[in-house]
Design a protein around this motif. Structure first.
Motif, PDB file in Angstrom:
ATOM      1  N   UNK A 109       0.856  -1.185   0.000  1.00  0.00           N
ATOM      2  CA  UNK A 109       0.000   0.000   0.000  1.00  0.00           C
ATOM      3  C   UNK A 109       0.894   1.237   0.000  1.00  0.00           C
ATOM      4  N   UNK A 110       0.912   1.904  -1.130  1.00  0.00           N
ATOM      5  CA  UNK A 110       1.938   2.936  -1.369  1.00  0.00           C
ATOM      6  C   UNK A 110       1.875   4.062  -0.351  1.00  0.00           C
ATOM      7  N   UNK A 111       0.676   4.542  -0.038  1.00  0.00           N
ATOM      8  CA  UNK A 111       0.580   5.695   0.861  1.00  0.00           C
ATOM      9  C   UNK A 111       1.119   5.357   2.250  1.00  0.00           C
ATOM     10  N   UNK A 112       0.664   4.249   2.815  1.00  0.00           N
ATOM     11  CA  UNK A 112       1.112   3.873   4.160  1.00  0.00           C
ATOM     12  C   UNK A 112       2.561   3.399   4.154  1.00  0.00           C
TER      13      UNK A 112
ATOM     14  N   UNK B  28       5.472   5.206   6.338  1.00  0.00           N
ATOM     15  CA  UNK B  28       6.202   4.448   7.357  1.00  0.00           C
ATOM     16  C   UNK B  28       7.597   4.036   6.906  1.00  0.00           C
ATOM     17  N   UNK B  29       8.066   4.562   5.771  1.00  0.00           N
ATOM     18  CA  UNK B  29       9.361   4.141   5.240  1.00  0.00           C
ATOM     19  C   UNK B  29      10.524   4.423   6.193  1.00  0.00           C
ATOM     20  N   UNK B  30      10.593   5.583   6.860  1.00  0.00           N
ATOM     21  CA  UNK B  30      11.708   5.777   7.812  1.00  0.00           C
ATOM     22  C   UNK B  30      11.738   4.718   8.919  1.00  0.00           C
ATOM     23  N   UNK B  31      10.574   4.384   9.477  1.00  0.00           N
ATOM     24  CA  UNK B  31      10.539   3.351  10.519  1.00  0.00           C
ATOM     25  C   UNK B  31      10.875   1.982   9.947  1.00  0.00           C
ATOM     26  N   UNK B  32      10.398   1.703   8.732  1.00  0.00           N
ATOM     27  CA  UNK B  32      10.692   0.418   8.095  1.00  0.00           C
ATOM     28  C   UNK B  32      12.187   0.267   7.860  1.00  0.00           C
ATOM     29  N   UNK B  33      12.823   1.316   7.358  1.00  0.00           N
ATOM     30  CA  UNK B  33      14.263   1.252   7.107  1.00  0.00           C
ATOM     31  C   UNK B  33      15.054   1.168   8.411  1.00  0.00           C
TER      32      UNK B  33
ATOM     33  N   UNK C 266      -1.994   0.616   9.644  1.00  0.00           N
ATOM     34  CA  UNK C 266      -0.660   1.191   9.840  1.00  0.00           C
ATOM     35  C   UNK C 266       0.309   0.163  10.409  1.00  0.00           C
ATOM     36  N   UNK C 267      -0.132  -0.575  11.430  1.00  0.00           N
ATOM     37  CA  UNK C 267       0.726  -1.600  12.023  1.00  0.00           C
ATOM     38  C   UNK C 267       1.011  -2.721  11.034  1.00  0.00           C
ATOM     39  N   UNK C 268       0.006  -3.096  10.253  1.00  0.00           N
ATOM     40  CA  UNK C 268       0.200  -4.147   9.261  1.00  0.00           C
ATOM     41  C   UNK C 268       1.237  -3.718   8.217  1.00  0.00           C
ATOM     42  N   UNK C 269       1.153  -2.477   7.733  1.00  0.00           N
ATOM     43  CA  UNK C 269       2.105  -1.990   6.742  1.00  0.00           C
ATOM     44  C   UNK C 269       3.514  -1.928   7.325  1.00  0.00           C
ATOM     45  N   UNK C 270       3.629  -1.518   8.594  1.00  0.00           N
ATOM     46  CA  UNK C 270       4.945  -1.437   9.218  1.00  0.00           C
ATOM     47  C   UNK C 270       5.569  -2.821   9.376  1.00  0.00           C
ATOM     48  N   UNK C 271       4.794  -3.788   9.868  1.00  0.00           N
ATOM     49  CA  UNK C 271       5.323  -5.142  10.066  1.00  0.00           C
ATOM     50  C   UNK C 271       5.622  -5.792   8.720  1.00  0.00           C
ATOM     51  N   UNK C 272       4.745  -5.583   7.747  1.00  0.00           N
ATOM     52  CA  UNK C 272       4.948  -6.171   6.431  1.00  0.00           C
ATOM     53  C   UNK C 272       6.205  -5.598   5.759  1.00  0.00           C
TER      54      UNK C 272
ATOM     55  N   UNK D 135       9.029  -4.617  -8.124  1.00  0.00           N
ATOM     56  CA  UNK D 135       7.598  -4.701  -7.894  1.00  0.00           C
ATOM     57  C   UNK D 135       7.018  -3.428  -7.306  1.00  0.00           C
ATOM     58  N   UNK D 136       7.737  -2.795  -6.368  1.00  0.00           N
ATOM     59  CA  UNK D 136       7.255  -1.541  -5.780  1.00  0.00           C
ATOM     60  C   UNK D 136       7.177  -0.442  -6.840  1.00  0.00           C
ATOM     61  N   UNK D 137       8.183  -0.346  -7.694  1.00  0.00           N
ATOM     62  CA  UNK D 137       8.190   0.692  -8.733  1.00  0.00           C
ATOM     63  C   UNK D 137       7.114   0.432  -9.773  1.00  0.00           C
ATOM     64  N   UNK D 138       6.911  -0.840 -10.142  1.00  0.00           N
ATOM     65  CA  UNK D 138       5.837  -1.166 -11.087  1.00  0.00           C
ATOM     66  C   UNK D 138       4.483  -0.779 -10.503  1.00  0.00           C
ATOM     67  N   UNK D 139       4.264  -1.079  -9.224  1.00  0.00           N
ATOM     68  CA  UNK D 139       3.003  -0.729  -8.591  1.00  0.00           C
ATOM     69  C   UNK D 139       2.823   0.782  -8.469  1.00  0.00           C
ATOM     70  N   UNK D 140       3.923   1.509  -8.268  1.00  0.00           N
ATOM     71  CA  UNK D 140       3.834   2.944  -8.014  1.00  0.00           C
ATOM     72  C   UNK D 140       3.824   3.774  -9.300  1.00  0.00           C
ATOM     73  N   UNK D 141       4.508   3.311 -10.336  1.00  0.00           N
ATOM     74  CA  UNK D 141       4.659   4.110 -11.557  1.00  0.00           C
ATOM     75  C   UNK D 141       4.090   3.423 -12.797  1.00  0.00           C
ATOM     76  N   UNK D 142       4.436   2.151 -13.021  1.00  0.00           N
ATOM     77  CA  UNK D 142       4.067   1.506 -14.282  1.00  0.00           C
ATOM     78  C   UNK D 142       2.563   1.299 -14.412  1.00  0.00           C
TER      79      UNK D 142
END
Length: 364
Positions: A120-123, A127-132, A190-196, A307-314
């Motif tokens: 899910x691109x928005x979430x 949450x990218x800083x926390x994920x990284x 939000x928690x699901x996106x962070x854990x995933x 896959x992330x770029x294809x989902x976000x741009x392609x």
């Protein structure tokens, strides 16, 4: 009296065993029959799991579809071992043995690519800083602490430094599958996106770390063979860090190039049907995975980024039907691949060859 010029025939020594008869290779028809039989059994197992797996998970709270597939594979392995007298032993071992090449070549790519597509691109980007932080720095910290503990506690007696580093990279990969099974995507998005996201990044970083340790071990072994000297710990640390950064950056760059290449291709070609759009996305993304493996990079990280770029741009250059077809196709492929993997995990636990090797006493 024997003639002096005639030498008696030497008697065969009882210590020398006669030359065994050469093993006749299986004919092509027998190989095709064994392959068709094992494939038929696998299709029946996957079909049974896909039909009855979700019913079991609904009735049993602590049973997931993955654990149901493992239990099905374990039960099938027990049945094959009990009734192996009615089957060829080669067929039994072929059914129970897990094919690592098939796993990395055919089963793993659809799972990884669908993980990138279903983000899910928005979430995810929020949450990218926390994920990284958890996925990259947390994994590196776990890797360092586990490796140091193993080397200090057991390394001097049992393991070398490269063994401790390799086990540290393996143990640093946390299993987020069980956690995701109990989290609801709709009530806790939000928690699901962070854990995933953390789970995917953690697995990718662990694989890159393991590859960096393997590359450093090969380089140090070659250097030690030439210089006849044992590499120092400083060279190990510097080599692992350099290889890790190289694999991380190049794998990320290759996946990004593949994703933007798919985006540009779909924008320029103006394909006429959803089947052509699906074919372009499938083949080019799979090519990035294979190319990363050929170049010695991380195919998992490369394919996930793609896959992330294809989902976000392609997907902006794909018709609505093409987007729906692509998501459904990869969701189905990922679902079936996960089922096959978990079934084989249960069956491989009863592989008689592995138990035979583990029970064989070591020779002095």
């Amino acid at each position: 009296m024997a003639d002096k010029g005639t030498q008696p025939m030497p008697s065969p020594s009882p210590l020398v065993s006669p030359t065994p008869a050469p093993v006749q290779p299986a004919s092509q028809a027998e190989m095709v029959h064994a392959t068709n039989l094992s494939t038929c059994v696998l299709v029946i197992l996957v079909m049974s799991w896909s039909i009855g797996g979700h019913h079991l998970t609904r009735r049993m709270r602590y049973l997931t579809e993955g654990s149901a597939a493992c239990a099905l594979g374990l039960t099938t392995g027990l049945i094959l071992l009990v009734f192996h007298h009615y089957l060829s032993w080669e067929i039994v071992t072929q059914l129970l043995e897990f094919n690592a090449a098939g796993f990395f070549t055919y089963l793993l790519p659809p799972v990884i690519f669908y993980c990138g597509l279903s983000v899910e691109k928005s979430r995810f980007f929020v949450a990218l800083p926390s994920i990284l932080m958890f996925g990259v720095f947390g994994t590196i910290m776990s890797f360092a602490l586990i490796s140091i503990f193993l080397y200090v506690a057991l390394g001097f007696a049992l393991f070398k430094l490269e063994d401790c580093l390799a086990m540290g990279a393996i143990f640093a990969a946390t299993d987020s599958v069980a956690t995701l099974q109990v989290l609801d995507r709709t009530t806790q998005p939000a928690l699901f996106s962070l854990v995933f996201g953390e789970g995917v990044v953690n697995d990718a970083v662990s694989v890159v770390l393991l590859g960096a340790v393997a590359n450093t071990a090969k380089a140090n072994a070659a250097a030690a063979a030439g210089a006849m000297a044992e590499p120092r710990h400083g060279s190990w640390a510097g080599g692992v860090v350099a290889n890790f950064v190289w694999l991380l950056v190049t794998s990320w760059a290759l996946g990004s190039a593949a994703g933007f290449g798919i985006t540009a291709t779909l924008k320029k070609l103006h394909l006429s049907g959803a089947h052509q759009e699906l074919a372009v996305i499938t083949l080019l993304s799979y090519l990035s995975y294979l190319l990363a493996d050929v170049l010695g990079l991380s195919g998992i990280l490369s394919l996930f980024v793609c896959g992330v770029i294809v989902s976000h741009y392609a997907f902006h250059n794909v018709s609505e039907e093409g987007r729906n077809v692509t998501m459904v196709a990869f969701k189905t492929a990922s679902y079936l691949a996960e089922g096959i993997i978990f079934i084989y995990v249960g069956m491989d636990a009863l592989d008689p060859l592995k138990w035979k090797v583990s029970n064989t006493p070591s020779q002095a």
